[in-house]
Design an enzyme around this catalytic site. Sequence first.
Site: not given
Ligand code: AHR
Length: 498
Positions: A27, A72, A172-173, A244, A291, A349
């Site tokens: 990213e 993001n 995305n999100e 996460y 992710e 990432q």
């Molecule tokens: O990977 C970091 C961020 O985590 C990304 O930009 C977003 O998609 C997620 O919230």
Amino acid sequence: MLEARATLDLAEAVGPVDPRLFGSFVEHMGRCVYSGIYEPGHPAADAEGFRTDVLDLVAELGVTQVRYPGGNFVSGYRWEDGVGPVDERPTRLDLAWHSRETNEFGLGEFMRWTAAARVEPVITLNLGTRGIAEALDLLEYANHAGGTTLSDRRVSYGSAEPYDIRTWCLGNELDGPWQLGHRTAHEYGRLAAETARGMRQFDPDLRLVVAGSSAASMPTFGAWERTVLESCWDLVDEISVHAYYEEGADLADFLASGVAMEGLIETVAGIADDVVSRAGGTKRIGLALDEWNVWYLRRHQASFQPQGWPQAPRLCEDAYTLADAVVVGGLLITMLRHADRVSSACLSQLVNVIAPIKTEPDGPAWREATFYPFASTARHARGESVPLSLQAPTLITPTHGEVCVVDAVLTATEDEGASLFAVNRHPSEPVEFVLDAADGRPIRLLGAQVLTDSDVHATNSIDHPTRVGPRPLGGDDGEALRLRLPPVSWAHANLLLR
Ligand code: AHR
């Protein structure tokens, strides 16, 4: 000593391991691109400015596909800013990460980097501040051979051949209020459906990924997936899942993060199947875990919005601990066990930002602790995934309840080679892991390695880049396979099933 037992039954195989499980994510955030994969002037940079020391580590990591350019970031991104002569590209504010984006690195650079890294590109579209028209423009620019204004622009910028990008993420999100262009599930579902329909008019065989929830903790989680899929289940191939995890007050709880991922996978798969069957379909929507990682989000949230709009600031550059690496190994075990449903995944990432590879500008690149379980799993998880039923001692954890101290999965190839991946999630006790075969066949141990450390919070760093790393693990393969798993450890064993 504690003992965990499992019996291997090859008839329990759930399906082949798709190499796309071993993807990652680049990213425009912090130093993932600038001084991460790309640093013209670095002693190891090639003619394009790509750091070859990083390319070597990416190859060793075994990454198969890379998602780009966000995250993001993409929800405010104009793809046109990143193509054409570099000195004519605009510098813009990136509102997602409060940074200055020079656009020196864009689509063409990324595509050339993927060729150098030998990975498949996965492109995320901006469905935040932009929409169907810009998505279709990008698709034509990237994938049409030539003879139109957009495709000829790509040719004139030096890419005579179409990029033929196969996998596209539809935004995305967009469930998250922090996301530029945040939408309700109904609004996003319609937009995703119409964008997908247009893209399929260009090429019906594209792989399209609709955006699921940004986290299982979102208040709209579940309802979002249902509503969005009701709009577009027949037009998409996969739904994204973002996951996460981070260590809180209880180490055992953190080590059992795979239990939470297991629940997440099963919940989203259940919703997808229900939506499809209620609509009279039979299609199986894949889960793109595009992710996932350990991320110290709560600890560092304040630093995500740096003052003064810096270019490529240091964001989320935590050093990963041995415990983090054991969790990453455990999450990979969870994904492998669901290889029939998790069709692709991207470790988020790749470099510097929540990443298995770290770099110093004008300096070295090194492996984080989390590099090792990913690299071994990517290299050795081949053939069919075979879940193992475990009889193991349990621990009571605050979030996940009662969990087995050991988790394990096996992958097996037709030539009777196999790989066992196992974690001992006990914070202080070693466990003897015993594996036999349901059909009585011998299980021969060809070699094993373990990732463990007397300090569960040990990390690698620029000064001590190999402080944490795997070491050989002994074992016994007489009547049954026996491995002694130290507390807080991840292990991989190469086996022969005859
Ligand atoms: O990977 C970091 C961020 O985590 C990304 O930009 C977003 O998609 C997620 O919230």
